[in-house]
Scaffold this active site. Structure first.
Site, PDB file in Angstrom:
ATOM      1  N   GLU A  27       0.789  -1.176   0.066  1.00  0.00           N
ATOM      2  CA  GLU A  27       0.121  -0.194   0.138  1.00  0.00           C
ATOM      3  C   GLU A  27       0.774   1.140  -0.077  1.00  0.00           C
ATOM      4  O   GLU A  27       1.963   1.079   0.136  1.00  0.00           O
ATOM      5  CB  GLU A  27      -1.049  -0.035   1.215  1.00  0.00           C
ATOM      6  CG  GLU A  27      -0.263   0.066   2.621  1.00  0.00           C
ATOM      7  CD  GLU A  27      -0.911   0.821   3.565  1.00  0.00           C
ATOM      8  OE1 GLU A  27      -1.363   2.307   3.217  1.00  0.00           O
ATOM      9  OE2 GLU A  27      -1.221   0.200   4.664  1.00  0.00           O
ATOM     10  N   LYS A  88      -5.356  10.687   0.704  1.00  0.00           N
ATOM     11  CA  LYS A  88      -5.619   9.602   1.354  1.00  0.00           C
ATOM     12  C   LYS A  88      -6.546   8.883   0.439  1.00  0.00           C
ATOM     13  O   LYS A  88      -7.717   9.604   0.714  1.00  0.00           O
ATOM     14  CB  LYS A  88      -5.800   9.584   2.755  1.00  0.00           C
ATOM     15  CG  LYS A  88      -5.913   8.307   3.460  1.00  0.00           C
ATOM     16  CD  LYS A  88      -6.160   8.632   4.841  1.00  0.00           C
ATOM     17  CE  LYS A  88      -6.932   7.247   5.481  1.00  0.00           C
ATOM     18  NZ  LYS A  88      -7.615   7.770   6.711  1.00  0.00           N
ATOM     19  N   VAL A 108      -5.299   0.449   2.912  1.00  0.00           N
ATOM     20  CA  VAL A 108      -5.701  -1.144   2.773  1.00  0.00           C
ATOM     21  C   VAL A 108      -6.919  -1.623   1.922  1.00  0.00           C
ATOM     22  O   VAL A 108      -6.719  -2.417   0.994  1.00  0.00           O
ATOM     23  CB  VAL A 108      -5.693  -1.713   4.270  1.00  0.00           C
ATOM     24  CG1 VAL A 108      -6.180  -3.359   4.049  1.00  0.00           C
ATOM     25  CG2 VAL A 108      -4.327  -1.702   4.861  1.00  0.00           C
ATOM     26  N   ASP A 140     -17.179   5.419  13.528  1.00  0.00           N
ATOM     27  CA  ASP A 140     -15.880   5.363  12.695  1.00  0.00           C
ATOM     28  C   ASP A 140     -15.442   4.055  12.770  1.00  0.00           C
ATOM     29  O   ASP A 140     -14.762   3.497  13.633  1.00  0.00           O
ATOM     30  CB  ASP A 140     -14.948   6.285  13.484  1.00  0.00           C
ATOM     31  CG  ASP A 140     -13.863   6.497  12.497  1.00  0.00           C
ATOM     32  OD1 ASP A 140     -13.723   5.645  11.593  1.00  0.00           O
ATOM     33  OD2 ASP A 140     -13.207   7.413  12.732  1.00  0.00           O
ATOM     34  N   SER A 142     -13.110   1.632   9.781  1.00  0.00           N
ATOM     35  CA  SER A 142     -12.660   1.601   8.599  1.00  0.00           C
ATOM     36  C   SER A 142     -13.017   0.875   7.519  1.00  0.00           C
ATOM     37  O   SER A 142     -13.788  -0.275   7.713  1.00  0.00           O
ATOM     38  CB  SER A 142     -11.073   1.390   8.929  1.00  0.00           C
ATOM     39  OG  SER A 142     -10.579   1.333   7.615  1.00  0.00           O
ATOM     40  N   ALA A 143     -13.094   1.445   6.466  1.00  0.00           N
ATOM     41  CA  ALA A 143     -13.481   0.906   5.200  1.00  0.00           C
ATOM     42  C   ALA A 143     -12.555  -0.325   4.847  1.00  0.00           C
ATOM     43  O   ALA A 143     -12.854  -1.384   4.072  1.00  0.00           O
ATOM     44  CB  ALA A 143     -13.661   1.892   3.800  1.00  0.00           C
ATOM     45  N   ASP A 144     -11.343  -0.523   5.586  1.00  0.00           N
ATOM     46  CA  ASP A 144     -10.423  -1.726   5.475  1.00  0.00           C
ATOM     47  C   ASP A 144     -11.470  -2.881   5.707  1.00  0.00           C
ATOM     48  O   ASP A 144     -11.178  -3.943   5.123  1.00  0.00           O
ATOM     49  CB  ASP A 144      -9.245  -1.746   6.397  1.00  0.00           C
ATOM     50  CG  ASP A 144      -8.325  -0.337   6.009  1.00  0.00           C
ATOM     51  OD1 ASP A 144      -8.465   0.184   4.938  1.00  0.00           O
ATOM     52  OD2 ASP A 144      -7.315  -0.122   6.666  1.00  0.00           O
ATOM     53  N   LYS A 161      -2.951  -0.978  15.574  1.00  0.00           N
ATOM     54  CA  LYS A 161      -2.767  -0.101  16.889  1.00  0.00           C
ATOM     55  C   LYS A 161      -3.967  -0.138  17.784  1.00  0.00           C
ATOM     56  O   LYS A 161      -4.941  -0.048  17.276  1.00  0.00           O
ATOM     57  CB  LYS A 161      -2.292   1.297  16.152  1.00  0.00           C
ATOM     58  CG  LYS A 161      -0.935   1.145  15.430  1.00  0.00           C
ATOM     59  CD  LYS A 161      -0.491   2.620  15.323  1.00  0.00           C
ATOM     60  CE  LYS A 161       0.979   2.638  14.792  1.00  0.00           C
ATOM     61  NZ  LYS A 161       1.061   3.080  13.156  1.00  0.00           N
TER      62      LYS A 161
HETATM   63  N1  PSU Z   1      -2.755   2.114  10.750  1.00  0.00           N
HETATM   64  C1  PSU Z   1      -1.338   2.215  10.885  1.00  0.00           C
HETATM   65  N2  PSU Z   1      -0.554   2.797   9.986  1.00  0.00           N
HETATM   66  C2  PSU Z   1      -1.067   3.105   8.603  1.00  0.00           C
HETATM   67  C3  PSU Z   1      -2.555   3.111   8.409  1.00  0.00           C
HETATM   68  C4  PSU Z   1      -3.095   2.683   9.689  1.00  0.00           C
HETATM   69  O1  PSU Z   1      -0.659   1.782  11.812  1.00  0.00           O
HETATM   70  O2  PSU Z   1      -0.261   3.927   7.778  1.00  0.00           O
HETATM   71  C5  PSU Z   1      -3.294   3.633   7.340  1.00  0.00           C
HETATM   72  C6  PSU Z   1      -3.301   2.230   6.470  1.00  0.00           C
HETATM   73  O3  PSU Z   1      -3.462   2.735   4.845  1.00  0.00           O
HETATM   74  C7  PSU Z   1      -4.745   1.942   6.552  1.00  0.00           C
HETATM   75  C8  PSU Z   1      -5.365   3.311   6.761  1.00  0.00           C
HETATM   76  O4  PSU Z   1      -5.548   1.343   5.456  1.00  0.00           O
HETATM   77  O5  PSU Z   1      -4.523   4.176   7.489  1.00  0.00           O
HETATM   78  C9  PSU Z   1      -6.634   3.302   7.439  1.00  0.00           C
HETATM   79  O6  PSU Z   1      -7.455   4.476   7.460  1.00  0.00           O
HETATM   80  P1  PSU Z   1      -8.831   4.711   8.032  1.00  0.00           P
HETATM   81  O7  PSU Z   1      -8.626   4.445   9.694  1.00  0.00           O
HETATM   82  O8  PSU Z   1      -9.465   6.347   7.847  1.00  0.00           O
HETATM   83  O9  PSU Z   1      -9.739   3.759   7.427  1.00  0.00           O
HETATM   84 MN    MN Z   2     -12.492   6.141   9.631  1.00  0.00          MN
END
Ligand code: PSU
Ligand code: MN
Length: 304
Positions: A27, A88, A108, A140, A142-144, A161
């Site tokens: 990624e 992003k 991701v 909230d 994540s779309a992951d 994390k």
């Molecule tokens: N967690 C980390 N490092 C990162 C990310 C998450 O420890 O770089 C990044 C990854 O690209 C992950 C994204 O897919 O943040 C998730 O963002 P969001 O929570 O907005 O979906």
């Molecule tokens: Mn989010």
């Protein structure tokens, strides 16, 4: 006619895929929004080298001036991080970046989506996004996680994390029918540390077993991905208590400043990096390299 939106697959990656050789997707949000300069670009290069050293081809994925790249040269990676328009992008942001011709680091979620379209089935990252602390109020998530429930790619990470709610994230993955397997340990890891206090659903030991399980999973055509958790090597781990205080303060600060949406994760990552004076960054780099090596070995097993 080739669509102007077609994936731009680097020749080395295209050749590997055509020949059935091992390829590993990587990624780019970790580069554009997850780590500070210059460690971000250095790490990206070292991760690619680690994949190569294990006999697989790295395919770093990003959007460069609206064009979806699968496999990037050093010059392209530099252009990406230096592009002031760079955003992003999770999966839902891709079409806008493509039509507006802007650059984006892929999360991701979007990296999985693009990897699947390109025919790459193994993807290495550091940590995935998940259910945030306080999600019962903020919604909230994540779309992951939704992508893991919708796209057939195996994602190798070091857990998530604890800026996130790890138990809720694991519950969500169960709901989405995503197998969660820990490599070589019974406990699910928590990114900076090998221990989250939560048992892993399943344990498998090494690339051979993991590749067999991935093949079994894809044979079922469930339409879902898999999450392979690879605990950080003990020598690189940061004590949980030390990180926890920093994370709690960062989460409180995000709430106080009204940070929301896609800004939340980059904000928290930056605060944690700063507050631990680079100790967490060193651990982060070590675990990404560790994940890249495992992903490459799995990809090689799958290709064999
Ligand atoms: N967690 C980390 N490092 C990162 C990310 C998450 O420890 O770089 C990044 C990854 O690209 C992950 C994204 O897919 O943040 C998730 O963002 P969001 O929570 O907005 O979906
Ligand atoms: Mn989010």
């Amino acid at each position: 006619m080739i669509s102007r939106f077609a994936l731009e697959i680097a020749p080395e990656v295209a050749e590997a895929l055509a020949a059935g050789r091992a390829a590993v997707a990587l990624e780019s949000t970790i580069v554009t929004h997850g780590m500070p300069w210059p460690q971000n670009v250095e790490t990206a290069r070292r991760v690619e080298a680690a994949v190569r050293a294990e006999g697989a081809v790295p395919a770093t994925i990003a959007v460069l001036k609206g064009r979806i790249k699968v496999g990037m040269s050093e010059a392209e990676l530099e252009a990406l991080v230096k592009d002031p328009s760079c955003v992003k992008a999770s999966g839902r942001d891709l079409a806008v970046a493509m039509t507006r011709g802007i650059s984006a680091g892929t999360t991701v979620s979007s990296t999985m989506l693009i990897a699947a379209r390109a025919g790459i089935r193994v993807f290495a990252t550091g940590g995935i996004g998940g259910v945030h602390r306080g999600a019962e109020e903020s919604f909230d998530i994540s779309a992951d996680l939704t992508e893991l429930g919708a796209t057939e790619v195996a994602v190798v990470c070091a857990g998530m994390k604890s800026i996130l709610d790890i138990p809720k994230t694991l519950e969500y993955l169960e709901t989405m029918r995503v197998p969660v397997v820990t490599c070589g340990a019974d406990e699910f890891p928590a990114f900076f540390s090998r221990s989250s206090g939560l048992p892993s659903d399943h344990r498998l030991d090494g690339p051979e077993e993991l590749a067999a399980m991935i093949e079994a999973h894809f044979s079922l055509k469930t339409g879902t991905g898999l999450l392979i958790a690879n605990p950080i090597p003990e020598a690189d781990a940061v004590p949980g208590a030390e990180i926890e205080a920093v994370i709690a303060a960062a989460v409180a600060e995000a709430a106080a400043q009204g940070i929301s949406g896609k800004e939340v994760t980059p904000f928290l990552l930056e605060r944690v990096n700063r507050a631990t004076e680079g100790r967490s960054l060193t651990a982060n780099i070590a675990l990404v390299l560790n994940n890249a090596r495992l992903a490459a070995r799995i990809a090689r097993e799958l290709a064999a």
